[in-house]
Design a protein around this motif. Structure first.
Motif, short mmCIF file in Angstrom:
data_model
loop_
_atom_site.label_atom_id
_atom_site.label_comp_id
_atom_site.label_asym_id
_atom_site.label_seq_id
_atom_site.Cartn_x
_atom_site.Cartn_y
_atom_site.Cartn_z
N GLN A 87 -6.74 3.16 -4.04
CA GLN A 87 -6.29 1.79 -3.93
C GLN A 87 -4.89 1.67 -4.50
O GLN A 87 -4.59 2.25 -5.54
N SER A 88 -4.07 0.92 -3.82
CA SER A 88 -2.72 0.71 -4.31
C SER A 88 -2.76 -0.23 -5.51
O SER A 88 -3.70 -0.99 -5.70
N SER A 89 -1.71 -0.13 -6.33
CA SER A 89 -1.68 -0.99 -7.50
C SER A 89 -1.51 -2.44 -7.07
O SER A 89 -0.84 -2.75 -6.09
#
Length: 104
Positions: A87-89
């Motif tokens: 998951q991206s930040s």
């Protein structure tokens, strides 16, 4: 046999009769209507979710993805369960970690 023994015997026979009758009535089904309709609501619900009940009789080829694209899509789908994408930040804008929010 004296009078006391006779009355005890009669009482035991009556008690045995009551026990036998209660056992016989417990064997009788008290819910024949419920048993006959058992599962109807589930079958009805499942049937209502089918868009086209005659779909299995349609032998026309499916239009859309070609075989190679469909195969790659399925491979990516199955791989997503083995190795989920990282998951991206997340960037939160306008969120403070303070408690009040009042002015000084």
């Amino acid at each position: 046999m004296n009078h006391m023994d006779h009355s005890n015997s009669v009482a035991l026979v009556k008690l045995a009769g009551i026990c036998v009758l209660s056992l016989l009535t417990s064997c009788a089904s008290s819910t024949p209507d419920w048993d006959a309709r058992f599962g109807d609501s589930v079958r009805t619900s499942a049937a209502q979710q089918v868009i086209n009940p005659e779909a299995s009789k349609n032998t026309n080829p499916v239009n859309g993805l070609d075989g190679q694209a469909a195969e790659h899509a399925m491979e990516r789908y199955q791989k997503s369960f083995k190795q989920p994408e990282p998951q991206s930040s997340v960037l939160n804008i306008g969120i403070s970690s303070g408690g009040g929010g009042g002015s000084k």
